[in-house]
Design an enzyme around this catalytic site. Structure first.
Site, PDB file in Angstrom:
ATOM      1  N   GLY A   1       3.976  -3.068  -1.102  1.00  0.00           N
ATOM      2  CA  GLY A   1       3.149  -4.397  -1.129  1.00  0.00           C
ATOM      3  C   GLY A   1       3.790  -5.712  -1.412  1.00  0.00           C
ATOM      4  O   GLY A   1       3.418  -6.582  -0.603  1.00  0.00           O
ATOM      5  N   CYS A   2       4.655  -5.793  -2.252  1.00  0.00           N
ATOM      6  CA  CYS A   2       5.450  -6.830  -2.650  1.00  0.00           C
ATOM      7  C   CYS A   2       6.378  -7.183  -1.171  1.00  0.00           C
ATOM      8  O   CYS A   2       6.330  -8.729  -0.877  1.00  0.00           O
ATOM      9  CB  CYS A   2       6.332  -6.825  -3.685  1.00  0.00           C
TER      10      CYS A   2
END
Length: 155
Positions: A43-44
């Site tokens: 996600g990051c």
């Protein structure tokens, strides 16, 4: 958590090149300040890559993008090089800034409780006042939403 129309807490943190970045030096610019859990996680990585892709559009809006996590400056440098990121990442290893912004919170995962970063984005105006808050961010389409909000705020 810092609210809309509150003064953004001042900060001075090292970036990926161990150069100190201070909010006082950014006065007069719009700041997109996003807090994320960890470098090199799915996600990051998606969020950082999308902010990098949109960086020219934010620059056209006179805005600077700053990502903040508790990762070290060395980890940030590796993340930037590995993913070819074009944004500035700040290291808040002692979580002081995250606590001031209210994004260092009790989290639960698989029944375990721990302190961690709640993915959050703030838009701060040139006078240092928070003008938008995106809490518990879902990465998909987030950057486009932030950009649209910034365009609204500047209109």
């Amino acid at each position: 958590m810092i609210k809309i129309d509150e003064k953004a807490p001042e900060f001075c943190l090292p970036n990926q090149d161990d150069i100190e970045i201070c909010s006082r030096d950014l006065k007069g610019k719009w700041i997109v300040l996003y807090f994320y859990p960890r470098d090199n996680t799915p996600g990051c990585t998606t969020e950082a890559c999308e902010f990098t892709e949109a960086a020219p559009d934010f620059s056209d809006l006179d805005a600077i993008i700053l990502g903040v996590s508790a990762d070290s400056t060395k980890k940030h440098r590796n993340f930037i090089e590995k993913k070819e990121l074009g944004i500035t990442l700040l290291s808040d290893e002692d979580t002081k800034m995250m606590q001031e912004y209210g994004v260092w919170q009790l989290k639960k995962n698989y029944g375990k409780e721990y302190m961690g970063i709640v993915r959050t984005t703030f838009i701060i105006n040139p006078q240092g006042v928070v003008k938008a808050v995106f809490e518990k961010v879902r990465v998909k389409e987030h950057v486009a939403k932030v950009q649209a909000e910034l365009e609204n705020l500047k209109a």
